[in-house]
Design an enzyme around this catalytic site. Structure first.
Site, PDB file in Angstrom:
ATOM      1  N   THR A  55       0.826  -1.221   0.000  1.00 54.52           N
ATOM      2  CA  THR A  55       0.000   0.000   0.000  1.00 54.52           C
ATOM      3  C   THR A  55       0.858   1.268   0.000  1.00 54.52           C
ATOM      4  OG1 THR A  55      -1.592  -1.246   1.309  1.00 54.52           O
ATOM      5  CG2 THR A  55      -1.900   1.128   1.241  1.00 54.52           C
TER       6      THR A  55
ATOM      7  N   CYS B 273       0.409   8.016   9.611  1.00 51.43           N
ATOM      8  CA  CYS B 273      -0.559   8.902   8.951  1.00 51.43           C
ATOM      9  C   CYS B 273      -1.240   9.820   9.958  1.00 51.43           C
ATOM     10  CB  CYS B 273      -1.591   8.073   8.189  1.00 51.43           C
ATOM     11  SG  CYS B 273      -2.332   6.747   9.168  1.00 51.43           S
ATOM     12  N   ASN B 274      -1.605   9.288  11.125  1.00 51.28           N
ATOM     13  CA  ASN B 274      -2.273  10.115  12.138  1.00 51.28           C
ATOM     14  C   ASN B 274      -1.337  11.182  12.686  1.00 51.28           C
ATOM     15  OD1 ASN B 274      -5.036   9.170  12.570  1.00 51.28           O
ATOM     16  ND2 ASN B 274      -4.074   7.206  13.050  1.00 51.28           N
TER      17      ASN B 274
ATOM     18  N   HIS C  20      -1.141   7.596  19.521  1.00 52.44           N
ATOM     19  CA  HIS C  20      -1.150   8.497  18.359  1.00 52.44           C
ATOM     20  C   HIS C  20      -0.740   9.929  18.695  1.00 52.44           C
ATOM     21  CE1 HIS C  20      -4.101   5.242  17.796  1.00 52.44           C
ATOM     22  NE2 HIS C  20      -3.595   5.195  16.576  1.00 52.44           N
TER      23      HIS C  20
ATOM     24  N   HIS D 191      -9.415   8.505   8.273  1.00 52.53           N
ATOM     25  CA  HIS D 191      -9.535   8.749   9.715  1.00 52.53           C
ATOM     26  C   HIS D 191     -10.113  10.154   9.887  1.00 52.53           C
ATOM     27  CE1 HIS D 191      -6.660   5.485  10.313  1.00 52.53           C
ATOM     28  NE2 HIS D 191      -5.644   6.177   9.857  1.00 52.53           N
TER      29      HIS D 191
HETATM   30  P1  NAD Z   1       1.176  -3.599   3.226  1.00 48.09           P
HETATM   31  O1  NAD Z   1       0.889  -4.862   3.921  1.00 48.09           O
HETATM   32  O2  NAD Z   1       0.153  -3.034   2.311  1.00 48.09           O
HETATM   33  O3  NAD Z   1       2.536  -3.715   2.398  1.00 48.09           O
HETATM   34  C1  NAD Z   1       3.687  -4.274   2.942  1.00 48.09           C
HETATM   35  C2  NAD Z   1       4.498  -4.897   1.815  1.00 48.09           C
HETATM   36  O4  NAD Z   1       5.709  -5.425   2.357  1.00 48.09           O
HETATM   37  C3  NAD Z   1       3.783  -6.049   1.137  1.00 48.09           C
HETATM   38  O5  NAD Z   1       3.959  -5.922  -0.261  1.00 48.09           O
HETATM   39  C4  NAD Z   1       4.512  -7.284   1.686  1.00 48.09           C
HETATM   40  O6  NAD Z   1       4.506  -8.342   0.758  1.00 48.09           O
HETATM   41  C5  NAD Z   1       5.907  -6.746   1.871  1.00 48.09           C
HETATM   42  N1  NAD Z   1       6.717  -7.520   2.814  1.00 48.09           N
HETATM   43  C6  NAD Z   1       6.369  -8.597   3.554  1.00 48.09           C
HETATM   44  N2  NAD Z   1       7.409  -9.035   4.272  1.00 48.09           N
HETATM   45  C7  NAD Z   1       8.449  -8.214   3.999  1.00 48.09           C
HETATM   46  C8  NAD Z   1       9.803  -8.168   4.440  1.00 48.09           C
HETATM   47  N3  NAD Z   1      10.304  -9.035   5.299  1.00 48.09           N
HETATM   48  N4  NAD Z   1      10.585  -7.171   3.974  1.00 48.09           N
HETATM   49  C9  NAD Z   1      10.114  -6.261   3.112  1.00 48.09           C
HETATM   50  N5  NAD Z   1       8.823  -6.274   2.658  1.00 48.09           N
HETATM   51  C10 NAD Z   1       8.005  -7.245   3.095  1.00 48.09           C
HETATM   52  O7  NAD Z   1       1.526  -2.556   4.376  1.00 48.09           O
HETATM   53  P2  NAD Z   1       1.437  -0.983   4.300  1.00 48.09           P
HETATM   54  O8  NAD Z   1       0.053  -0.581   4.662  1.00 48.09           O
HETATM   55  O9  NAD Z   1       2.009  -0.506   3.031  1.00 48.09           O
HETATM   56  O10 NAD Z   1       2.334  -0.561   5.544  1.00 48.09           O
HETATM   57  C11 NAD Z   1       3.740  -0.430   5.433  1.00 48.09           C
HETATM   58  C12 NAD Z   1       4.230   0.451   6.562  1.00 48.09           C
HETATM   59  O11 NAD Z   1       3.634   1.747   6.435  1.00 48.09           O
HETATM   60  C13 NAD Z   1       3.865  -0.033   7.968  1.00 48.09           C
HETATM   61  O12 NAD Z   1       4.855   0.372   8.868  1.00 48.09           O
HETATM   62  C14 NAD Z   1       2.590   0.742   8.279  1.00 48.09           C
HETATM   63  O13 NAD Z   1       2.322   0.879   9.646  1.00 48.09           O
HETATM   64  C15 NAD Z   1       2.929   2.074   7.633  1.00 48.09           C
HETATM   65  N6  NAD Z   1       1.774   2.923   7.280  1.00 48.09           N
HETATM   66  C16 NAD Z   1       0.660   2.370   6.717  1.00 48.09           C
HETATM   67  C17 NAD Z   1      -0.404   3.198   6.402  1.00 48.09           C
HETATM   68  C18 NAD Z   1      -1.650   2.647   5.794  1.00 48.09           C
HETATM   69  O14 NAD Z   1      -2.715   3.245   5.930  1.00 48.09           O
HETATM   70  N7  NAD Z   1      -1.630   1.533   5.109  1.00 48.09           N
HETATM   71  C19 NAD Z   1      -0.321   4.571   6.634  1.00 48.09           C
HETATM   72  C20 NAD Z   1       0.869   5.101   7.154  1.00 48.09           C
HETATM   73  C21 NAD Z   1       1.905   4.264   7.480  1.00 48.09           C
END
Ligand code: NAD
Length: 346
Positions: free
Chosen positions: A13, A144-145, A197, A223
């Site tokens: 994502t 994000c928050n 948060h 949110h």
């Molecule tokens: P996600 O699950 O959508 O994507 C994570 C990706 O990492 C996947 O493609 C997965 O296959 C891959 N992955 C799995 N194991 C791995 C490894 N060992 N090394 C590297 N990559 C690996 O997650 P996301 O939502 O993109 O979240 C990623 C980070 O961003 C997290 O720390 C999350 O808290 C943060 N975040 C997420 C959001 C949100 O709303 N989704 C917002 C802000 C921050």
């Protein structure tokens, strides 16, 4: 000048969005993105022309790409050997393991909000502490928050010199592409009080005194924050002046909800889709103008956060800080946002 070489570890994502935002800039380039194995997400990397690597150096995991139509150029080590900085977008809590790999490879690293501040001892938000991150080896772009809270609170703090804040995070249950999380028919309070948060803002702006509560609700799109901020005596501000400050703040949108018939997150997201960024993203924090009121020293307001995208341009600015490309956070933000607008022709 040679472009900074950026690796994305974890093309999910956040990773796929950050990759596009980096690709839009003229002072940095994507040298590769990683996936755990062949999946539909690889298709987009292939279309974009990004080199694909495996998140692991394990031969079996790398060879799992062999039977697919995707070309895997190697493991994480191979990618790191070509990179100046890696943006870790793996699921939260993998940071400690990954940080070791980055340090061994001698590559700078940027983590996301799913990791704790203690992993890096440094966190990043452009408007709060760009210079503190200048030349750093590793840091964490806050969640994000926290990004959303910082965007509206830091400019207020900078003007008043003191802020005490209580806020409630009304959080989306899951991202739209996530079928594993909930709740789907409940409101779920975070029973660890206060929630992490609000206090996380203090990792980038320790001077702001802030606490928060959080509840998860059955929605996937945004949110909402309900915020009460106490300003110091003799602040000299009015509701209108505060709105003017936010209207002049980068990555904050202030709009009248009732006048524009944009009174819920559904309409905010529809407006975001009209803007024309990929995935219907909204990098800006949305403040409802008619939901802001200063009574005496106490400020009340609501804001909405597009959880999947407000941190995306922050990662670009963070690369500029770590790689010492731009000292001024406002210059960096302008560069980042203009390049992204050109990229999407908006
Ligand atoms: P996600 O699950 O959508 O994507 C994570 C990706 O990492 C996947 O493609 C997965 O296959 C891959 N992955 C799995 N194991 C791995 C490894 N060992 N090394 C590297 N990559 C690996 O997650 P996301 O939502 O993109 O979240 C990623 C980070 O961003 C997290 O720390 C999350 O808290 C943060 N975040 C997420 C959001 C949100 O709303 N989704 C917002 C802000 C921050």
């Amino acid at each position: 000048m040679a472009r900074v070489k950026v690796a994305i570890n974890g093309y999910g994502t956040i990773g796929k969005r950050v990759a596009d935002a980096i690709d839009a800039q003229n002072d940095m380039e994507i040298v590769g993105v990683t996936k755990t194995g062949p999946s539909f997400g690889c298709e987009m990397a292939a279309k974009k022309g990004f080199d694909l690597y495996c998140t692991s150096d394990d031969k079996d995991m790398i060879s799992s790409f062999e039977d697919s139509r995707f070309v895997c150029k190697g493991g994480l080590k191979d990618l790191l050997s070509k990179s100046d900085v890696v943006i870790d977008c793996s699921p939260g809590k993998m940071g400690a393991t990954n940080l070791k790999k980055y340090q061994e490879a001698g590559v700078k690293s940027i983590f996301q909000g799913g990791e704790k501040h203690s992993l890096t001892g440094l966190s990043y938000t452009s408007c709060a502490n760009h210079l503190e991150n200048f030349g750093a080896e590793t840091t964490r772009v806050v969640s994000c928050n926290t990004t959303g809270l910082s965007r509206t609170l830091v400019p207020l703090y900078d003007l008043c010199g003191s802020l005490k804040v209580e806020c409630t995070m009304i959080r989306r249950a899951a991202d739209p592409g996530d079928s594993n999380k909930g709740p789907i028919n409940a409101i779920k309070p975070v029973l660890k009080v206060p929630s992490h948060h609000g206090p996380d803002v203090m990792t980038v702006k320790p001077e702001i005194e802030i606490n928060s509560l959080a509840v998860a609700v059955p929605t996937t799109i945004m949110h909402v924050h309900a915020i009460i901020a106490d300003l110091p005596e003799n602040h000299g501000l009015t509701t209108e002046k505060i709105l003017d400050i936010w209207k002049g703040t980068p990555r904050v949108i202030v709009m009248n909800g009732q006048g524009n018939r944009i009174t819920t997150t559904a309409e905010v997201m529809e407006m975001a889709r009209d803007i024309g960024r990929k995935w219907g993203d909204l990098h800006e924090i949305f403040v409802w103008e008619d939901g802001v009121r200063l009574i005496g020293n106490r400020l009340y307001y609501f804001q909405a956060i597009h959880q999947e995208s407000d941190v995306i341009p922050e990662n670009v600015d963070c690369v500029r800080a770590l790689m010492k490309l731009e000292q001024s956070w406002t210059e960096s933000v302008t560069k980042t946002d203009q390049a992204i607008s050109r990229y999407y022709n908006i």
